[in-house]
Design an enzyme around this catalytic site. Structure first.
Site, mmCIF file in Angstrom:
data_model
loop_
_atom_site.group_PDB
_atom_site.id
_atom_site.type_symbol
_atom_site.label_atom_id
_atom_site.label_comp_id
_atom_site.label_asym_id
_atom_site.label_seq_id
_atom_site.Cartn_x
_atom_site.Cartn_y
_atom_site.Cartn_z
ATOM 1 N N THR A 75 0.836 -1.204 0.000
ATOM 2 C CA THR A 75 0.000 0.000 0.000
ATOM 3 C C THR A 75 0.868 1.251 0.000
ATOM 4 O O THR A 75 0.365 2.364 0.037
ATOM 5 C CB THR A 75 -0.911 0.034 1.247
ATOM 6 O OG1 THR A 75 -0.090 -0.143 2.403
ATOM 7 C CG2 THR A 75 -1.932 -1.070 1.194
ATOM 8 N N HIS B 219 6.185 0.039 7.233
ATOM 9 C CA HIS B 219 6.390 0.963 8.340
ATOM 10 C C HIS B 219 6.415 0.169 9.639
ATOM 11 O O HIS B 219 6.264 -1.061 9.619
ATOM 12 C CB HIS B 219 5.317 2.053 8.353
ATOM 13 C CG HIS B 219 3.914 1.523 8.309
ATOM 14 N ND1 HIS B 219 3.297 0.983 9.410
ATOM 15 C CD2 HIS B 219 3.020 1.445 7.290
ATOM 16 C CE1 HIS B 219 2.084 0.588 9.082
ATOM 17 N NE2 HIS B 219 1.877 0.849 7.794
ATOM 18 N N HIS C 120 4.197 -2.706 10.629
ATOM 19 C CA HIS C 120 4.388 -4.036 10.049
ATOM 20 C C HIS C 120 5.385 -4.877 10.840
ATOM 21 O O HIS C 120 5.553 -6.050 10.556
ATOM 22 C CB HIS C 120 4.903 -3.916 8.604
ATOM 23 C CG HIS C 120 3.913 -3.330 7.659
ATOM 24 N ND1 HIS C 120 4.086 -2.105 7.053
ATOM 25 C CD2 HIS C 120 2.720 -3.793 7.207
ATOM 26 C CE1 HIS C 120 3.054 -1.849 6.274
ATOM 27 N NE2 HIS C 120 2.210 -2.849 6.347
ATOM 28 N N LYS D 8 -11.377 -0.740 8.129
ATOM 29 C CA LYS D 8 -11.072 0.549 7.528
ATOM 30 C C LYS D 8 -12.370 1.356 7.474
ATOM 31 O O LYS D 8 -13.412 0.823 7.097
ATOM 32 C CB LYS D 8 -10.540 0.375 6.109
ATOM 33 C CG LYS D 8 -9.256 -0.433 6.015
ATOM 34 C CD LYS D 8 -8.066 0.412 6.410
ATOM 35 C CE LYS D 8 -6.741 -0.275 6.152
ATOM 36 N NZ LYS D 8 -6.701 -1.698 6.448
ATOM 37 N N ARG E 298 -10.825 2.699 0.008
ATOM 38 C CA ARG E 298 -9.565 3.319 -0.365
ATOM 39 C C ARG E 298 -9.475 3.470 -1.869
ATOM 40 O O ARG E 298 -10.076 2.716 -2.620
ATOM 41 C CB ARG E 298 -8.396 2.473 0.149
ATOM 42 C CG ARG E 298 -8.295 2.530 1.658
ATOM 43 C CD ARG E 298 -7.025 1.922 2.138
ATOM 44 N NE ARG E 298 -7.049 0.479 1.982
ATOM 45 C CZ ARG E 298 -6.014 -0.294 2.276
ATOM 46 N NH1 ARG E 298 -4.904 0.252 2.699
ATOM 47 N NH2 ARG E 298 -6.078 -1.594 2.130
ATOM 48 N N GLN F 5 -7.571 -13.362 -0.047
ATOM 49 C CA GLN F 5 -6.648 -13.745 1.018
ATOM 50 C C GLN F 5 -6.865 -15.201 1.432
ATOM 51 O O GLN F 5 -5.915 -15.910 1.760
ATOM 52 C CB GLN F 5 -6.804 -12.809 2.228
ATOM 53 C CG GLN F 5 -5.763 -13.093 3.300
ATOM 54 C CD GLN F 5 -5.690 -12.022 4.356
ATOM 55 O OE1 GLN F 5 -6.003 -10.861 4.101
ATOM 56 N NE2 GLN F 5 -5.285 -12.394 5.558
ATOM 57 N N ASP G 185 -6.619 -7.523 13.276
ATOM 58 C CA ASP G 185 -7.611 -7.111 12.288
ATOM 59 C C ASP G 185 -7.755 -8.151 11.174
ATOM 60 O O ASP G 185 -8.683 -8.099 10.388
ATOM 61 C CB ASP G 185 -7.244 -5.740 11.690
ATOM 62 C CG ASP G 185 -5.857 -5.734 11.065
ATOM 63 O OD1 ASP G 185 -5.009 -6.544 11.457
ATOM 64 O OD2 ASP G 185 -5.628 -4.891 10.172
ATOM 65 N N LYS H 174 -2.646 7.347 17.810
ATOM 66 C CA LYS H 174 -2.247 6.281 16.903
ATOM 67 C C LYS H 174 -0.757 5.972 17.023
ATOM 68 O O LYS H 174 0.071 6.869 17.017
ATOM 69 C CB LYS H 174 -2.567 6.719 15.468
ATOM 70 C CG LYS H 174 -2.641 5.578 14.478
ATOM 71 C CD LYS H 174 -3.270 6.089 13.185
ATOM 72 C CE LYS H 174 -3.023 5.159 12.013
ATOM 73 N NZ LYS H 174 -3.287 3.744 12.268
ATOM 74 N N LYS I 294 3.023 7.156 14.347
ATOM 75 C CA LYS I 294 3.014 8.443 13.660
ATOM 76 C C LYS I 294 3.824 9.458 14.454
ATOM 77 O O LYS I 294 3.811 9.457 15.672
ATOM 78 C CB LYS I 294 1.572 8.970 13.541
ATOM 79 C CG LYS I 294 0.677 8.092 12.718
ATOM 80 C CD LYS I 294 0.785 8.399 11.252
ATOM 81 C CE LYS I 294 -0.215 7.562 10.481
ATOM 82 N NZ LYS I 294 -0.008 7.561 9.059
ATOM 83 N N THR I 295 4.499 10.314 13.735
ATOM 84 C CA THR I 295 5.116 11.459 14.374
ATOM 85 C C THR I 295 4.574 12.665 13.637
ATOM 86 O O THR I 295 3.774 12.527 12.726
ATOM 87 C CB THR I 295 6.651 11.449 14.224
ATOM 88 O OG1 THR I 295 6.959 11.580 12.839
ATOM 89 C CG2 THR I 295 7.240 10.171 14.763
#
Length: 439
Positions: free
Chosen positions: A49, A54, A57, A91, A95, A185, A206, A241, A244-245
């Site tokens: 994606t 990141h 994962h 989600k 998307r 999947q 999830d 979350k 994230k920064t």
RNA sequence: GCAGGGGUUCCCGAGUGGCCAAAGGGAUCAGACUGUAAAUCUGACGCGCAAGCUUCGGAGGUUCGAAUCCUCCCCCCUGCACCA
């Protein structure tokens, strides 16, 4: 002969539970027995994606490694096919689709990234990387509908928790495309079962719905028994979350998130999260983590845990040299007097990944400091810089700048203020540093 | 296709002709306090150093003046119809 039989660690599942890495499993005690009985093959999927994985994962990725260390064979599946469709699980909204070319390129990059974490040279349990486009790409719609679709009940699918909110929620829909994701999947699992004897799928919690339906499909298509294990999604104590920064996602690709930024991310972990994260992410033993925790409790002030976490994670993802660089920058900026650094040190910080910009002295006049720092990526908008200037929170080579200095950039970067004639270290707030070279 | 509901600044969500760059909350940034934590308090939060500029799905229009009214278009949701 027996000497070369791979032995498995029967404590694996217990270890994972102890680390808080098990959210749900299928099969109950049967899984424990199954995993301690012999070396098994397992897989986890990663959809392209983006052009990099990141830190979100990392949990499943490192879990593959944990299984491999315990004597099992890991397969990393990169979703060249599923990435074209998009997983709707939990989600909030549909998307946008990426083009096949883009997804193909991302797939290649993820393959390379994933490969760094698992071992491909260890005999029977050597890792493999597969792409589901290999079996989905050539399948005809009719085959898919008759052979795969036939085994799925819509009644069942719409009751899955993972899509329920999308179906119930006013204002959001679920396209057939995304709805079909689960079938793809599931097919992956069945294919890997057949091709590689893969009998366990792991993933984030999830993925529970997708995993269990894959288990069902494998049984229906091939009559095989398979298992599923999910791991908790990483949460933070303050409810924001994870991963994230201010500058966005923390990527594994050093070109997208420098080892220094990566190190700093972990270093800034909240106390309330840090011991949990040590268990989730590192390969430190539970005993060692407990010891760190106990020592931190004894000591007044700042815990050691964050430093350990940052160290372990940076080494794991960026190697020893990435860690050394990150530590050098950190030490120079936060612990030492950076004004005392020699020219070679500054050059090294540049190489180590301290945010850096090269400026032309002739271009300094007329440009506001706000603009300059925004361009350098130190702030998202000029207003933020202005705010910081008003609070005396902007420093260039240690000297504070004020709102009046905003239009006096040449003076701010005066040659006589430069370190070694050309370097300026700019600090905004307490944590943001940027190295400028003016020539 | 028909009927009804809806698209507001990063997110949620108020706002129905001027007082609206647009309430409130969240997220984010900065300051104080600290430990490069947490909690709390303070400030910022469309863009711009500023003068000023650009926003409320899109395009037009009415009006001195529109996120708010009108027309057309696009998209989403709910129901019905269609599924020969």
């Amino acid at each position: 002969m027996v000497l070369y039989m791979t032995s498995v660690d029967p404590q694996l599942l217990k270890e994972l539970q102890g680390r808080g890495l098990v959210a749900q499993t299928t099969g109950g005690d049967a899984l424990q027995e199954y995993l301690s009985g012999a070396s098994r093959t397992l897989y986890s999927g990663f959809d392209p994606t983006a052009d990099s994985l990141h830190i979100g994962h990392l949990v499943p990725l490192l879990a593959l490694k944990r299984f491999q260390l315990a004597g099992h064979k890991p397969i990393a599946l990169v979703g060249g096919a599923t990435g074209l469709v998009g997983d709707p699980s939990f989600k909030a909204q549909e998307r946008k689709l990426n083009t096949p070319e883009v997804v193909a390129e991302w797939t290649d990059r993820l393959k390379q990234q994933v490969s760094r974490f698992i071992d491909f040279e260890c005999g029977s349990i050597s890792a493999e990387v597969v792409n589901n486009l290999d079996w989905v790409g050539g399948m005809s719609v009719l085959d898919f509908l008759r052979d795969v679709g036939k085994h799925f009940s819509i009644n069942n699918m719409i009751n899955k928790e993972s899509v329920k909110q999308r179906i119930d929620r006013e204002g959001e829909g679920l396209s057939f495309t995304e709805f079909t994701y689960m079938l793809l999947q599931s097919l992956d699992f069945a294919e890997l079962y057949q091709r590689h004897g893969c009998t366990l799928q792991i993933g984030g919690s999830d993925q529970w719905g997708n995993i269990t339906s894959g288990i069902d499909l494998t049984r229906r298509l091939h009559g095989g028994q398979t298992f599923g294990l999910t791991m908790p999604l990483v949460t933070k104590a303050d409810g924001t979350k994870f991963g994230k920064t201010e500058s966005g996602t923390v990527w594994l690709d050093p070109a997208k998130t420098s080892p220094y930024a990566f190190y700093q991310f972990w270093l800034n972990t909240a106390d309330a999260d840090v011991y949990r994260f040590l268990r989730y992410f590192t390969f430190m033993s539970l005993a060692e983590i407990e010891q760190v925790e106990a020592e931190d409790r004894e000591r007044e002030g700042r815990p050691e845990a964050q430093r350990r976490l940052a160290e372990e994670m940076t080494r794991l993802v960026h190697g020893e040299s990435g860690l050394t660089g990150a530590e050098r920058i950190t030490a120079a900026l936060f612990e030492g007097d950076f004004l005392a650094l020699d020219e070679g040190d500054l050059e090294q910080l540049k190489l180590d990944g301290l945010p850096f910009s090269l400026l032309e002295r002739s271009a300094l006049a007329g440009e506001p400091l706000t603009q300059l720092l925004v361009d350098a990526g130190m702030a998202a908008a000029g207003k933020q810089v202005k705010d910081a200037l008003g609070r005396e929170a902007v420093f260039i080579n240690g000297s504070p700048k004020s709102a009046e200095d905003n239009m006096r950039v040449p003076e701010c970067f005066a040659p006589e203020q430069a370190l070694h004639g050309r370097f300026y270290i700019c600090r905004l707030g307490k944590k943001k540093y940027h190295l400028f070279e003016v020539r």
